[in-house]
Scaffold this motif. Sequence first.
Motif, short mmCIF file in Angstrom:
data_model
loop_
_atom_site.label_atom_id
_atom_site.label_comp_id
_atom_site.label_asym_id
_atom_site.label_seq_id
_atom_site.Cartn_x
_atom_site.Cartn_y
_atom_site.Cartn_z
N TYR A 185 38.92 43.30 22.80
CA TYR A 185 38.24 43.80 21.65
C TYR A 185 36.67 43.65 21.98
CZ TYR A 185 42.48 43.40 18.96
OH TYR A 185 43.60 43.65 18.61
N SER A 186 36.38 43.11 23.02
CA SER A 186 35.00 42.79 23.39
C SER A 186 34.46 43.69 24.46
CB SER A 186 34.40 41.71 23.53
OG SER A 186 35.10 40.84 24.49
N MET A 187 35.50 43.66 25.72
CA MET A 187 35.08 44.45 26.95
C MET A 187 36.16 45.26 27.29
SD MET A 187 32.70 44.14 28.94
CE MET A 187 31.83 42.54 28.45
N LEU A 188 37.29 45.15 26.66
CA LEU A 188 38.71 46.12 26.89
C LEU A 188 39.13 45.73 28.45
CD1 LEU A 188 40.34 48.32 25.52
CD2 LEU A 188 39.03 49.93 27.32
N CYS A 189 38.23 46.26 29.54
CA CYS A 189 38.71 45.88 30.73
C CYS A 189 37.47 46.01 31.56
CB CYS A 189 39.84 46.93 31.32
SG CYS A 189 39.18 48.68 31.38
N ALA A 190 37.97 45.29 33.02
CA ALA A 190 36.93 45.35 33.95
C ALA A 190 36.77 46.74 34.54
CB ALA A 190 37.03 44.38 34.95
N SER A 191 35.69 47.12 35.29
CA SER A 191 35.48 48.46 35.77
C SER A 191 36.61 48.90 36.71
CB SER A 191 34.27 48.74 36.31
OG SER A 191 34.40 49.42 37.49
N ILE A 192 37.36 49.93 36.66
CA ILE A 192 38.45 50.22 37.68
C ILE A 192 37.86 50.36 39.15
CG2 ILE A 192 38.09 52.82 37.27
CD1 ILE A 192 41.34 52.81 37.57
N MET A 193 36.78 50.74 39.14
CA MET A 193 35.92 50.97 40.40
C MET A 193 35.84 49.45 41.19
SD MET A 193 35.34 53.71 38.53
CE MET A 193 33.96 53.65 37.73
N SER A 194 35.43 48.67 40.26
CA SER A 194 35.23 47.24 40.86
C SER A 194 36.72 46.75 41.08
CB SER A 194 34.45 46.43 39.73
OG SER A 194 33.37 46.94 39.77
N GLN A 195 37.54 46.79 40.35
CA GLN A 195 39.05 46.26 40.75
C GLN A 195 39.47 46.89 42.00
OE1 GLN A 195 41.64 45.61 37.21
NE2 GLN A 195 40.17 46.49 35.93
N GLU A 196 39.33 48.21 42.40
CA GLU A 196 39.80 48.75 43.60
C GLU A 196 39.20 48.01 44.57
OE1 GLU A 196 42.21 50.76 43.94
OE2 GLU A 196 42.47 51.80 42.05
N ALA A 197 37.79 47.98 44.47
CA ALA A 197 37.07 47.20 45.67
C ALA A 197 37.39 45.81 45.74
CB ALA A 197 35.58 47.04 45.14
N GLY A 198 37.80 44.98 44.81
CA GLY A 198 38.33 43.82 44.86
C GLY A 198 39.78 43.75 45.45
N ILE A 199 40.52 44.72 45.14
CA ILE A 199 41.73 44.73 45.98
C ILE A 199 41.74 44.92 47.48
CG2 ILE A 199 43.72 46.44 46.59
CD1 ILE A 199 43.90 46.86 43.35
N GLU A 200 40.66 45.69 47.79
CA GLU A 200 40.24 45.82 49.06
C GLU A 200 39.74 44.70 49.75
OE1 GLU A 200 39.35 47.21 52.95
OE2 GLU A 200 40.70 48.06 51.55
N ALA A 201 38.82 43.79 48.97
CA ALA A 201 38.41 42.62 49.49
C ALA A 201 39.58 41.55 49.90
CB ALA A 201 37.39 42.11 48.39
N LEU A 202 40.29 41.54 49.11
CA LEU A 202 41.53 40.60 49.14
C LEU A 202 42.30 40.94 50.41
CD1 LEU A 202 42.22 39.36 45.44
CD2 LEU A 202 40.98 38.06 47.30
N LEU A 203 42.47 42.24 50.22
CA LEU A 203 43.51 42.78 51.47
C LEU A 203 42.92 42.77 52.97
CD1 LEU A 203 45.46 45.76 49.79
CD2 LEU A 203 46.37 43.74 50.55
#
Length: 360
Positions: free
Chosen positions: A233-251
Motif C-alpha cells: 500500500y505504500s511502495m507496491l514493489c521495488a523497481s524491476i530494473m533494480s531487481q534484475e540487477a540484483g539477480i545478476e549480482a547474486l548469480l
Amino acid sequence: MKDVISMSVGEPDFITPWNIRDAAIHSIEAGRTHYTPNRGLMELRQLAVEYLKERFNLEYDAKDTLVTVGASEALDLAFRAILNPGDEVLVPAPSYVSYEPGVRFALGVPVGVETFEEDNFILTPESIERAITPRTKAIVVPYPNNPTGAIMTREELDAILPVIEKHDLLIIADEIYAELTYGRRHVSIAEGHEDRTLLINGFSKAFAMTGWRLGYACGPKPLIDTMTKIHQYSMLCASIMSQEAGIEALLSERNSGYQQVSHMVTSYNRRRALVVEGFREMGLSCFEPRGAFYCFPNISSTGLTSEEFCTQLLHEKKIACVPGSAFGKSGEGFIRCSYASSMENIIEAIKRIREFIEGR
C-alpha cells in the motif's frame, strides 16, 4: 565548500560492476518495465535465501522473503508491523542513525543499550537485561556495526540469546555489512533462531549498489505477511530494473566465488590499516574495526566535543567527518570516519587531521 575531502559518506567508492549494470540495461531494452509481485521477483527471492544459506548457514524460505526499496524500507516496515503505541525497542548505541527515528515514526519508544569501547562495542547480557521492561517488544542487533566497525563472535552472540529468549523478544538483525569483515567471517545471530529473527540485508554495501535501492527481509511468515501489506500500500514493489540487477549480482558472484566482493574487502582492509595506524600515531585511542568500512577514533583527549571537533576540522582543514554523538549518547567523544575512499584521499585526510590536532 570546495576541496573538501569527505570521510563522512557511508557508501562504497566502487562503481557497481559492469555486468550488474548491463543486466539492468538489458531489462529495459527487453521491455521489462512493469510492476513485479509485491514481494519481488521469485527468482531474486530464491537466490537471496540460497545466498544466505551458502554464506551464513541460514534457513529461510523464499515465500517468506520480501524484496524492499533498500534495507531502510525493510526496517521501517518492521517497526510499523510490530509496534503498538508505547511499545519499546532496544537499540544499541552507538548505532545507525535511522533506528531510533524509525521506532518513533511507528509510535514506539526506542530504548538505548549503551556499548563501550572497553567492551569492543558489543552487546552484553547484562546491558540488555538492564534495559528490558514489560513494554519491550524487540531488539535491534546491527553487526557488523555502523559506526564503530564492531562485530560479535558466535560466543558473544550465544551469550545474549538466553536473555532475548527469556523475555521472548523479536530480533531485528540488520546485517547489511555482513560481507565486509576482516580477519574472520561474519556469523549471524539468526543461525538456528530464524523463527524469532527478522533478517535484513541488501545490495548496497557488499555489491556497491547504494543508488539501486534494493534490500530484502526474511523472517517468520506472520511478520513478513504483515510487512508485505504495508509495503504493497505504500511502495507496491521495488523497481524491476533494480531487481534484475540484483539477480545478476547474486548469480555472477556465486559463479565467480565472490571475487568482486573479495576484491572490495581486500581493498578496504588496506585502507582500514592505514586509517587506524594514522589515528594511533596522532596519539588518539582508536578501536580497531573488524567490519563495515568505518573507523571510530576517540577524540575526547582534545577537549572538544564530537560536534566541535568535526565543525572546526571542516572549516580549518576541509575534512568532513561525522560526530559520534549523532549515533547515540555513548558516541560522544568519538568521530566516525569512513575509509570507503581512495588511498590518496585517506593519506591526505590523515595528514590534515594530524595538523589540526597538533595545532590545538
